[in-house]
Design a protein around this motif. Structure first.
Motif, PDB file in Angstrom:
ATOM      1  N   THR A  96      57.293   8.856  26.068  1.00 41.82           N
ATOM      2  CA  THR A  96      55.925   9.655  26.023  1.00 41.82           C
ATOM      3  C   THR A  96      56.092  10.924  26.277  1.00 41.82           C
ATOM      4  O   THR A  96      57.213  11.603  26.222  1.00 41.82           O
ATOM      5  CB  THR A  96      55.205   9.088  27.463  1.00 41.82           C
ATOM      6  N   ASN A  97      54.909  11.655  25.899  1.00 40.37           N
ATOM      7  CA  ASN A  97      54.821  13.258  25.596  1.00 40.37           C
ATOM      8  C   ASN A  97      54.637  13.672  27.318  1.00 40.37           C
ATOM      9  O   ASN A  97      54.791  15.136  27.244  1.00 40.37           O
ATOM     10  CB  ASN A  97      53.698  13.802  24.815  1.00 40.37           C
ATOM     11  N   ASP A  98      54.422  13.183  28.195  1.00 40.84           N
ATOM     12  CA  ASP A  98      54.479  13.529  29.680  1.00 40.84           C
ATOM     13  C   ASP A  98      54.781  12.692  30.629  1.00 40.84           C
ATOM     14  O   ASP A  98      54.992  11.417  30.163  1.00 40.84           O
ATOM     15  CB  ASP A  98      53.168  14.153  29.808  1.00 40.84           C
ATOM     16  N   TYR A  99      55.134  12.742  31.857  1.00 42.07           N
ATOM     17  CA  TYR A  99      55.425  12.290  33.081  1.00 42.07           C
ATOM     18  C   TYR A  99      54.483  12.194  33.831  1.00 42.07           C
ATOM     19  O   TYR A  99      54.542  13.074  34.780  1.00 42.07           O
ATOM     20  CB  TYR A  99      56.740  12.432  33.298  1.00 42.07           C
ATOM     21  N   PRO A 100      53.455  11.250  34.265  1.00 42.53           N
ATOM     22  CA  PRO A 100      52.457  11.382  35.163  1.00 42.53           C
ATOM     23  C   PRO A 100      53.333  11.692  36.378  1.00 42.53           C
ATOM     24  O   PRO A 100      54.015  10.978  36.972  1.00 42.53           O
ATOM     25  CB  PRO A 100      51.971  10.119  35.317  1.00 42.53           C
ATOM     26  N   GLY A 101      52.609  12.882  37.299  1.00 40.63           N
ATOM     27  CA  GLY A 101      53.185  13.092  38.626  1.00 40.63           C
ATOM     28  C   GLY A 101      54.195  14.127  38.574  1.00 40.63           C
ATOM     29  O   GLY A 101      54.825  14.434  39.503  1.00 40.63           O
ATOM     30  N   MET A 102      54.739  14.406  37.548  1.00 39.31           N
ATOM     31  CA  MET A 102      55.619  15.507  37.294  1.00 39.31           C
ATOM     32  C   MET A 102      55.104  16.684  36.498  1.00 39.31           C
ATOM     33  O   MET A 102      54.361  16.541  35.627  1.00 39.31           O
ATOM     34  CB  MET A 102      56.774  15.057  36.433  1.00 39.31           C
TER      35      MET A 102
ATOM     36  N   ALA B  98      71.013  17.231  26.408  1.00 40.85           N
ATOM     37  CA  ALA B  98      70.077  17.837  27.111  1.00 40.85           C
ATOM     38  C   ALA B  98      70.643  18.559  28.336  1.00 40.85           C
ATOM     39  O   ALA B  98      70.292  19.708  29.077  1.00 40.85           O
ATOM     40  CB  ALA B  98      68.871  16.709  27.586  1.00 40.85           C
ATOM     41  N   GLN B  99      71.352  17.778  29.077  1.00 40.48           N
ATOM     42  CA  GLN B  99      72.302  18.361  30.147  1.00 40.48           C
ATOM     43  C   GLN B  99      72.986  19.520  30.081  1.00 40.48           C
ATOM     44  O   GLN B  99      72.803  20.489  30.938  1.00 40.48           O
ATOM     45  CB  GLN B  99      73.014  17.047  31.088  1.00 40.48           C
ATOM     46  N   SER B 100      73.734  19.683  29.073  1.00 43.60           N
ATOM     47  CA  SER B 100      74.240  21.069  28.727  1.00 43.60           C
ATOM     48  C   SER B 100      73.513  21.883  28.426  1.00 43.60           C
ATOM     49  O   SER B 100      73.904  23.227  28.773  1.00 43.60           O
ATOM     50  CB  SER B 100      75.329  20.532  27.614  1.00 43.60           C
ATOM     51  N   LEU B 101      72.074  21.982  27.931  1.00 48.49           N
ATOM     52  CA  LEU B 101      71.447  22.954  28.122  1.00 48.49           C
ATOM     53  C   LEU B 101      70.482  23.401  29.364  1.00 48.49           C
ATOM     54  O   LEU B 101      69.560  24.380  29.291  1.00 48.49           O
ATOM     55  CB  LEU B 101      70.259  22.849  26.844  1.00 48.49           C
ATOM     56  N   GLY B 102      70.696  22.449  30.357  1.00 46.32           N
ATOM     57  CA  GLY B 102      69.843  22.821  31.660  1.00 46.32           C
ATOM     58  C   GLY B 102      68.706  22.042  31.832  1.00 46.32           C
ATOM     59  O   GLY B 102      68.029  22.105  32.655  1.00 46.32           O
ATOM     60  N   ALA B 103      68.719  21.019  30.991  1.00 41.02           N
ATOM     61  CA  ALA B 103      67.290  20.225  31.137  1.00 41.02           C
ATOM     62  C   ALA B 103      67.470  18.931  32.155  1.00 41.02           C
ATOM     63  O   ALA B 103      68.534  18.647  32.143  1.00 41.02           O
ATOM     64  CB  ALA B 103      66.852  19.544  29.705  1.00 41.02           C
ATOM     65  N   ASN B 104      66.358  18.578  32.733  1.00 36.24           N
ATOM     66  CA  ASN B 104      66.747  17.195  33.582  1.00 36.24           C
ATOM     67  C   ASN B 104      65.884  16.086  32.873  1.00 36.24           C
ATOM     68  O   ASN B 104      65.875  15.055  33.602  1.00 36.24           O
ATOM     69  CB  ASN B 104      66.479  17.572  34.902  1.00 36.24           C
ATOM     70  N   ALA B 105      65.264  16.436  31.750  1.00 35.78           N
ATOM     71  CA  ALA B 105      64.461  15.353  31.089  1.00 35.78           C
ATOM     72  C   ALA B 105      64.215  15.717  29.726  1.00 35.78           C
ATOM     73  O   ALA B 105      64.536  16.807  29.140  1.00 35.78           O
ATOM     74  CB  ALA B 105      63.159  15.248  31.668  1.00 35.78           C
ATOM     75  N   VAL B 106      64.220  14.500  28.958  1.00 37.97           N
ATOM     76  CA  VAL B 106      63.882  14.422  27.539  1.00 37.97           C
ATOM     77  C   VAL B 106      62.450  13.744  27.132  1.00 37.97           C
ATOM     78  O   VAL B 106      62.547  12.364  27.454  1.00 37.97           O
ATOM     79  CB  VAL B 106      65.024  13.856  26.528  1.00 37.97           C
ATOM     80  N   LEU B 107      61.558  14.286  26.798  1.00 36.63           N
ATOM     81  CA  LEU B 107      60.216  13.680  26.404  1.00 36.63           C
ATOM     82  C   LEU B 107      60.278  13.672  24.955  1.00 36.63           C
ATOM     83  O   LEU B 107      60.956  14.022  24.183  1.00 36.63           O
ATOM     84  CB  LEU B 107      59.114  14.587  26.850  1.00 36.63           C
ATOM     85  N   ALA B 108      59.264  12.596  24.535  1.00 31.96           N
ATOM     86  CA  ALA B 108      59.066  12.095  23.168  1.00 31.96           C
ATOM     87  C   ALA B 108      60.172  11.976  22.325  1.00 31.96           C
ATOM     88  O   ALA B 108      60.491  11.897  21.153  1.00 31.96           O
ATOM     89  CB  ALA B 108      58.237  13.227  22.436  1.00 31.96           C
ATOM     90  N   MET B 109      61.164  10.971  23.037  1.00 32.75           N
ATOM     91  CA  MET B 109      62.326  10.624  22.509  1.00 32.75           C
ATOM     92  C   MET B 109      62.091   9.453  21.419  1.00 32.75           C
ATOM     93  O   MET B 109      61.191   8.768  21.453  1.00 32.75           O
ATOM     94  CB  MET B 109      63.274   9.934  23.508  1.00 32.75           C
ATOM     95  N   ARG B 110      62.679   9.656  20.301  1.00 38.76           N
ATOM     96  CA  ARG B 110      62.612   8.564  19.229  1.00 38.76           C
ATOM     97  C   ARG B 110      63.799   8.482  18.530  1.00 38.76           C
ATOM     98  O   ARG B 110      64.896   8.932  18.879  1.00 38.76           O
ATOM     99  CB  ARG B 110      61.773   9.258  17.978  1.00 38.76           C
ATOM    100  N   PHE B 111      64.051   7.071  17.857  1.00 42.44           N
ATOM    101  CA  PHE B 111      65.447   6.988  17.324  1.00 42.44           C
ATOM    102  C   PHE B 111      65.125   6.943  15.354  1.00 42.44           C
ATOM    103  O   PHE B 111      63.941   6.732  15.127  1.00 42.44           O
ATOM    104  CB  PHE B 111      65.625   5.442  17.475  1.00 42.44           C
ATOM    105  N   ASP B 112      66.148   7.358  14.961  1.00 45.45           N
ATOM    106  CA  ASP B 112      66.132   7.134  13.771  1.00 45.45           C
ATOM    107  C   ASP B 112      67.568   6.681  13.431  1.00 45.45           C
ATOM    108  O   ASP B 112      68.647   6.737  13.904  1.00 45.45           O
ATOM    109  CB  ASP B 112      66.205   8.805  12.885  1.00 45.45           C
TER     110      ASP B 112
ATOM    111  N   ALA C 191      69.210   9.645  18.273  1.00 43.31           N
ATOM    112  CA  ALA C 191      68.272   9.511  19.250  1.00 43.31           C
ATOM    113  C   ALA C 191      67.696  11.155  19.457  1.00 43.31           C
ATOM    114  O   ALA C 191      68.845  12.082  19.403  1.00 43.31           O
ATOM    115  CB  ALA C 191      68.704   9.290  20.311  1.00 43.31           C
ATOM    116  N   TYR C 192      66.698  11.448  19.387  1.00 42.79           N
ATOM    117  CA  TYR C 192      66.096  12.799  19.518  1.00 42.79           C
ATOM    118  C   TYR C 192      65.043  13.125  20.307  1.00 42.79           C
ATOM    119  O   TYR C 192      64.190  12.045  20.379  1.00 42.79           O
ATOM    120  CB  TYR C 192      66.059  13.666  18.020  1.00 42.79           C
ATOM    121  N   GLY C 193      64.636  14.330  20.793  1.00 45.36           N
ATOM    122  CA  GLY C 193      63.375  14.495  21.625  1.00 45.36           C
ATOM    123  C   GLY C 193      63.481  15.936  22.029  1.00 45.36           C
ATOM    124  O   GLY C 193      64.068  16.571  21.532  1.00 45.36           O
ATOM    125  N   THR C 194      62.684  16.251  22.900  1.00 46.63           N
ATOM    126  CA  THR C 194      62.324  17.558  23.477  1.00 46.63           C
ATOM    127  C   THR C 194      62.827  17.566  24.661  1.00 46.63           C
ATOM    128  O   THR C 194      62.647  16.944  25.714  1.00 46.63           O
ATOM    129  CB  THR C 194      60.959  17.879  23.388  1.00 46.63           C
TER     130      THR C 194
END
Length: 117
Positions: free
Chosen positions: A13-19, A76-90, A107-110
């Motif tokens: 999903t593009n967001d996470y309700p409550g976050m 994602a973690q190596s860049l300091g992120a704690n979540a990936v949104l809009a994940m897709r597979f190709d 697998a890719y996302g934001t």
């Protein structure tokens, strides 16, 4: 399973309700490539003649997908992120020569940093 996969939330999903997204880090990806051995390819070819479930190929694809997800989480973690949104597979398949088919999954996302509200 990768430790990063446990500590990085991955959502389609593009967001996470409550976050709340506090920072967008940017695009991240993980790629895995696998092939079956010559015996697996031969047995798969015989099964294909008669039709039906290709359990060896299903297992290989699942392993390839899981590895791509783990690499995505590590990136994602190596860049300091704690979540990936809009994940897709190709995914795709290519010939590595001599009849050896290779299965590729990306697998890719934001990557983002999220906080609870």
């Amino acid at each position: 399973m990768s430790n990063s996969l446990v500590s990085v939330l991955i959502l389609t999903t593009n967001d996470y309700p409550g976050m709340r997204i506090v920072r967008v880090v940017g695009p991240v990806y993980g790629t895995s490539v696998r092939s079956r051995n010559i015996v697996g390819n031969f047995m798969g070819g015989i099964r294909a003649v008669f039709g039906g479930k290709q359990s060896g190929y299903l297992k290989m694809i699942a392993q390839t997908r899981d590895e791509a997800l783990a690499q995505l989480a590590d990136h994602a973690q190596s860049l300091g992120a704690n979540a990936v949104l809009a994940m897709r597979f190709d995914s795709g398949e290519f010939d590595a020569g001599q009849g050896q088919a290779m299965n590729e999954v990306t697998a890719y996302g934001t990557a983002v940093v999220v906080e609870g509200l």
